[in-house]
Design a protein around this motif. Sequence first.
Motif, PDB file in Angstrom:
ATOM      1  N   ARG A 167       0.829  -1.212   0.000  1.00 36.37           N
ATOM      2  CA  ARG A 167       0.000   0.000   0.000  1.00 36.37           C
ATOM      3  C   ARG A 167       0.862   1.260   0.000  1.00 36.37           C
ATOM      4  O   ARG A 167       0.472   2.275  -0.588  1.00 36.37           O
ATOM      5  CB  ARG A 167      -0.943  -0.029   1.203  1.00 36.37           C
ATOM      6  CG  ARG A 167      -2.031  -1.087   1.045  1.00 36.37           C
ATOM      7  CD  ARG A 167      -2.917  -1.216   2.257  1.00 36.37           C
ATOM      8  NE  ARG A 167      -3.944  -2.237   2.044  1.00 36.37           N
ATOM      9  CZ  ARG A 167      -4.797  -2.657   2.954  1.00 36.37           C
ATOM     10  NH1 ARG A 167      -4.745  -2.143   4.190  1.00 36.37           N
ATOM     11  NH2 ARG A 167      -5.688  -3.587   2.678  1.00 36.37           N
ATOM     12  N   THR A 168       2.026   1.192   0.643  1.00 35.48           N
ATOM     13  CA  THR A 168       2.960   2.313   0.575  1.00 35.48           C
ATOM     14  C   THR A 168       3.458   2.506  -0.855  1.00 35.48           C
ATOM     15  O   THR A 168       3.544   3.634  -1.361  1.00 35.48           O
ATOM     16  CB  THR A 168       4.156   2.071   1.516  1.00 35.48           C
ATOM     17  OG1 THR A 168       3.673   1.911   2.848  1.00 35.48           O
ATOM     18  CG2 THR A 168       5.135   3.225   1.465  1.00 35.48           C
ATOM     19  N   ALA A 171       0.861   4.095  -2.897  1.00 36.37           N
ATOM     20  CA  ALA A 171       0.831   5.548  -2.678  1.00 36.37           C
ATOM     21  C   ALA A 171       1.889   6.232  -3.539  1.00 36.37           C
ATOM     22  O   ALA A 171       1.676   7.349  -4.039  1.00 36.37           O
ATOM     23  CB  ALA A 171       1.058   5.867  -1.199  1.00 36.37           C
ATOM     24  N   CYS A 173       2.665   5.295  -6.434  1.00 38.93           N
ATOM     25  CA  CYS A 173       2.092   5.360  -7.781  1.00 38.93           C
ATOM     26  C   CYS A 173       1.263   6.632  -7.970  1.00 38.93           C
ATOM     27  O   CYS A 173       1.174   7.159  -9.087  1.00 38.93           O
ATOM     28  CB  CYS A 173       1.208   4.136  -8.040  1.00 38.93           C
ATOM     29  SG  CYS A 173       2.121   2.594  -8.192  1.00 38.93           S
ATOM     30  N   VAL A 174       0.645   7.122  -6.900  1.00 40.75           N
ATOM     31  CA  VAL A 174      -0.145   8.347  -7.001  1.00 40.75           C
ATOM     32  C   VAL A 174       0.749   9.510  -7.394  1.00 40.75           C
ATOM     33  O   VAL A 174       0.412  10.318  -8.276  1.00 40.75           O
ATOM     34  CB  VAL A 174      -0.867   8.631  -5.665  1.00 40.75           C
ATOM     35  CG1 VAL A 174      -1.585   9.978  -5.722  1.00 40.75           C
ATOM     36  CG2 VAL A 174      -1.843   7.510  -5.342  1.00 40.75           C
ATOM     37  N   LEU A 224       8.761   6.126  -2.142  1.00 39.95           N
ATOM     38  CA  LEU A 224       7.685   5.335  -1.543  1.00 39.95           C
ATOM     39  C   LEU A 224       7.653   3.914  -2.101  1.00 39.95           C
ATOM     40  O   LEU A 224       7.404   2.953  -1.365  1.00 39.95           O
ATOM     41  CB  LEU A 224       6.340   6.034  -1.779  1.00 39.95           C
ATOM     42  CG  LEU A 224       6.102   7.299  -0.951  1.00 39.95           C
ATOM     43  CD1 LEU A 224       4.822   7.998  -1.391  1.00 39.95           C
ATOM     44  CD2 LEU A 224       6.039   6.974   0.530  1.00 39.95           C
TER      45      LEU A 224
END
Length: 393
Positions: A167-168, A171, A173-174, A224
Motif C-alpha cells: 500500500r505504501t 501511494a 504510484c499516485v 515510496l
Amino acid sequence: MNVVFLGMALLLTGAAGYWVFGRGTPRPTGVWAMGGLLGAFALAFASYAPLVGDTVETLVPHVARLLSNSASLAAATAVLAVIFQLNLDPVEARRRIRVRLALLGTTVASMTILFAVEQLAHRSPHVYAVYLLLYVSYLGFAVVDFLAQALRQSTSTRRSSVRVGLRTAAAGCVFALIYLVYKLVRLIDLGLSLGLVDSHAECSSLVGTPCVFSVTSPVLAVLLMCVGLTLPAVIYPISQARRRRWEVRSFEALGGLWQDLSAAMPHIVLSSEDAEDMSTESDFLLQRRVIEISDGILTLRPYRPRAVQAMAEGTVDAGTVRGAAAVEAAVVKAALSNLEVGRLADDVAPPSAEAHSRRDLRAATEWYLLMAHAYASSGGRVADDGQANTVGA
C-alpha cells in the motif's frame, strides 16, 4: 539538492549490493529483481542531482534529461519485475518480465534516436513531443500495471508487513501519476504551442513550480515504492527476533509448572533424542513443552476434584481468562496431590473451556503462561481435604 539526491543514490546502491551479494545461498526468489530495482532507483536519484546533470552535459549537451528519463523507465520496469514475482507463478512471471524488458529496450532506444534527432534539429519541439509521448506512454502503462498488481496482492496477503509495504508502494504510484499528468500537459503544450509550461525554467526548490511536478513528484514516487517493496524484508528479521525472544521467555516461564508435572508423570516427557538434534530451535522446544504440559493435565483428569474447582471459583472472577487460569491452576495442584497419594477424585472437575478454545501454539502458550503464573503464586498444593501440601518436583 545534490546532498539529498546523491545521498539517496549511495544508500540505494549499498542496499542493492547487500541484496544481491549479501543474501547468502541459496538465494530466495526475486533477489536479482530486487537488486535491479534498487540499482535502478539509485540511478534515478543520481540523475536528478544537478551535479550529475551538469557533469554529463559537459560531454553531451542536454543529455541529462535522457539519462533521467531512461533511469525512471528502468526503475518502473524493475518494480514490475518484483511485483510479478510476488503475484504470479514463476513461469508466467518470467514471461511477463521478458516482454517488459524487450519493451523497455525498444522504448529507450527509440528515445535515444529521437533525442539525437532533436539535437540535430536544433531542439525541435515537435521531435521532443514524440520523444515525450514515448516516455509518458511506457511509464504510464508501467505505473498503472504496477498499481493494479499491488492493490490486488495487498488484499490477499496474510503478512501485515507485505500489506503495508504494497500500500505504501501504491501511494508512490499516485505521485508517479501526478508526474505523468504534468508530462502530459507538457506534451499537449508542445503539440499545440500553447506556452503553458516554461521549458527553460531551472529547478532551485523542490516545492516551486514546475519542479514540484517534474522533480519532487517522481522522487517521492521512487522513494515510496522503494520503501514499500523493501519494507517486508526489513521487518521480517526484526519480527523473527522478537518471536524467538518471546519463545525463549515463554519456555522458561513454563518451567515451574512443567517440572512438577514431569516429575509426577515422567512418561509425558518426549524423546530426548529429538531435543538434542534441535536444541537451538526455540519454536520446537516451546511446542514440545506445551505438548508435555497438555499431556500431563490430560493424564490428571481422573484426579481433578470438583470441590477444589468450586472453592477456587468462589475466590476469583472465573469469568475472565486470568480468573479461569487461576481456577485451573488450583485444580491441577489438587490433582497432583491426589496423584501422589493415589486418590481418585470422587467428583471429577471438567476441563477448562478456555483450554479447549486455544487452537494454535501462541494461544495455547499464552493460556499456560497464565496458568503457570497462578500456579507459582499460590504456593502450595490443595488436596480434596483442603490441606495444603508442599510444592515441588
